[in-house]
Design a protein around this motif. Structure first.
Motif, short mmCIF file in Angstrom:
data_model
loop_
_atom_site.label_atom_id
_atom_site.label_comp_id
_atom_site.label_asym_id
_atom_site.label_seq_id
_atom_site.Cartn_x
_atom_site.Cartn_y
_atom_site.Cartn_z
N PRO A 53 0.75 -1.43 -0.15
CA PRO A 53 -0.12 -0.49 0.02
C PRO A 53 0.46 1.71 -0.11
CG PRO A 53 -0.65 -1.46 1.97
CD PRO A 53 0.78 -2.25 1.08
N GLY A 54 0.34 2.08 -0.48
CA GLY A 54 1.03 3.56 -0.65
C GLY A 54 1.67 3.68 -2.19
N GLU A 55 3.07 4.27 -1.99
CA GLU A 55 3.67 4.89 -2.44
C GLU A 55 5.45 3.45 -2.80
OE1 GLU A 55 3.65 9.22 -4.22
OE2 GLU A 55 1.43 8.92 -4.47
N TYR A 56 5.77 3.13 -3.36
CA TYR A 56 6.70 2.35 -2.91
C TYR A 56 6.99 2.27 -4.08
CZ TYR A 56 5.89 1.78 2.12
OH TYR A 56 5.98 2.17 3.96
N ASN A 215 -11.83 4.37 -23.24
CA ASN A 215 -11.96 5.77 -22.63
C ASN A 215 -11.46 6.19 -21.69
OD1 ASN A 215 -11.93 5.72 -25.57
ND2 ASN A 215 -14.03 5.80 -25.77
N GLY A 216 -10.82 6.00 -20.86
CA GLY A 216 -10.43 6.16 -19.02
C GLY A 216 -9.65 7.51 -18.81
N ILE A 217 -10.01 7.98 -18.11
CA ILE A 217 -9.02 9.05 -17.24
C ILE A 217 -8.65 8.49 -16.12
CG2 ILE A 217 -8.46 11.30 -16.65
CD1 ILE A 217 -10.80 12.21 -18.52
N PRO A 218 -8.02 7.63 -15.81
CA PRO A 218 -6.78 6.80 -14.72
C PRO A 218 -7.34 8.17 -12.92
CG PRO A 218 -5.91 6.56 -16.25
CD PRO A 218 -6.35 8.12 -16.54
N GLY A 219 -7.50 7.86 -12.01
CA GLY A 219 -7.74 7.90 -10.99
C GLY A 219 -6.13 8.10 -9.41
N ARG A 220 -6.17 9.34 -9.32
CA ARG A 220 -5.24 8.82 -8.57
C ARG A 220 -5.29 8.02 -7.71
NH1 ARG A 220 -1.29 11.76 -6.51
NH2 ARG A 220 -1.11 11.96 -3.86
N HIS A 221 -3.88 7.25 -7.90
CA HIS A 221 -3.61 5.69 -7.01
C HIS A 221 -4.20 4.48 -7.02
CE1 HIS A 221 -1.34 8.56 -4.64
NE2 HIS A 221 -2.25 8.83 -4.41
N GLU A 222 -5.19 4.35 -9.01
CA GLU A 222 -5.05 3.22 -9.76
C GLU A 222 -4.57 2.51 -10.13
OE1 GLU A 222 -10.01 4.59 -10.44
OE2 GLU A 222 -8.49 4.38 -11.95
N ARG A 223 -4.51 1.56 -9.46
CA ARG A 223 -2.79 0.81 -10.10
C ARG A 223 -3.80 0.03 -11.37
NH1 ARG A 223 0.47 -2.28 -7.70
NH2 ARG A 223 1.25 -4.41 -9.10
N LEU A 224 -2.65 0.24 -12.73
CA LEU A 224 -2.91 0.27 -13.88
C LEU A 224 -2.23 -0.69 -14.89
CD1 LEU A 224 -3.33 4.16 -14.47
CD2 LEU A 224 -5.47 2.81 -14.25
N ARG A 225 -3.11 -1.04 -15.38
CA ARG A 225 -1.32 -1.86 -16.86
C ARG A 225 -2.53 -1.77 -18.57
NH1 ARG A 225 -3.56 -8.40 -15.91
NH2 ARG A 225 -4.86 -8.23 -16.17
#
Length: 237
Positions: A53-56, A215-225
């Motif tokens: 969890p967090g930004e490691y 066609n999305g705009i990623p939210g803050r802290h969404e984990r993406l691939r």
């Protein structure tokens, strides 16, 4: 009242692999970076992190990294290929700017604040670091902070969506290896206005499973691939 993000230009996601976070995104605030300068009203910062969890963004403890620092090349995002978000022409490509080999998080944040407070047009390249700007008609994409010696394109070259442009690095006004990505209405960030941007196809991790987004705009802290092969265009929703 219309929302600024109601009709974004849709392009392909410029990164591969999983674990990307949009640590800066217009989904969280506009201007996403706090200012409209340099065409970055709707800009993104993509950071690769691990499962904690967090930004490691590097192995080891956060406290150890804050106190002792971490090697740039040990960060997860460093060296990740950057792909063209649409088919177009390379109108700017800068390589060879040096990269800081060691990251001390507190020092990097202070450095970023000082650079922002003392910005002058003559220092633009020191802010951007190594970078590529692509053009498709009147639309321009800026991909910033690339690692030195990794650019695979040159000015005037045509690229297809998905072509590799270079690799994620830590040059310019960067706090750690990440990709700064933005769409603009001009090639020169000093005069450009930001253009709202969505991504054609990617996946978000929710409750341990991956869900497709179109066609999305990623939210803050969404984990993406990344999802899909890209179709090469830049389209309005």
């Amino acid at each position: 009242m219309p929302n600024e993000l109601d009709s974004p230009v849709v392009v392909d996601f410029p990164l591969r692999g999983e674990g990307w976070l949009a640590v800066t995104t217009p989904a969280a605030r506009i201007p996403s970076h706090g200012v409209d300068a340099l065409g970055q009203r709707y800009a993104y910062d993509f950071l690769m992190v691990d499962e904690r969890p967090g930004e490691y963004f590097f192995p080891g403890s956060g406290l150890g990294g804050a106190l002792l620092g971490v090697r740039t090349r040990d960060c997860y995002a460093w060296g990740a290929p950057i792909h063209a978000p649409f088919a177009g022409e390379v109108v700017a490509a800068l390589d060879g700017m040096p990269e800081r080999q060691w990251i001390h998080p507190v020092r990097e944040v202070v450095r970023q604040v000082v650079h922002g407070a003392t910005f002058a047009p003559s220092r633009l390249m020191s802010i951007l670091g190594n970078h590529v700007v692509l053009r498709s008609g009147g639309l321009f994409a800026g991909l910033v902070h690339l690692a030195p010696g990794t650019l695979t394109v040159a000015v005037g070259q045509s690229v297809r969506s998905g072509d590799v442009l270079g690799a994620v690095g830590h040059t310019g006004n960067s706090t750690s290896p990440h990709l700064h990505f933005q769409l603009m209405d001009a090639a020169d960030p000093l005069v450009a206005q930001g253009v709202p941007c969505a991504f054609r196809s990617y996946e978000v991790q929710r409750h341990g499973a991956w869900s497709a987004v179109t066609n999305g705009i990623p939210g803050r802290h969404e984990r993406l691939r990344f999802a899909g092969d890209g179709v090469g265009g830049a389209d309005r929703v």
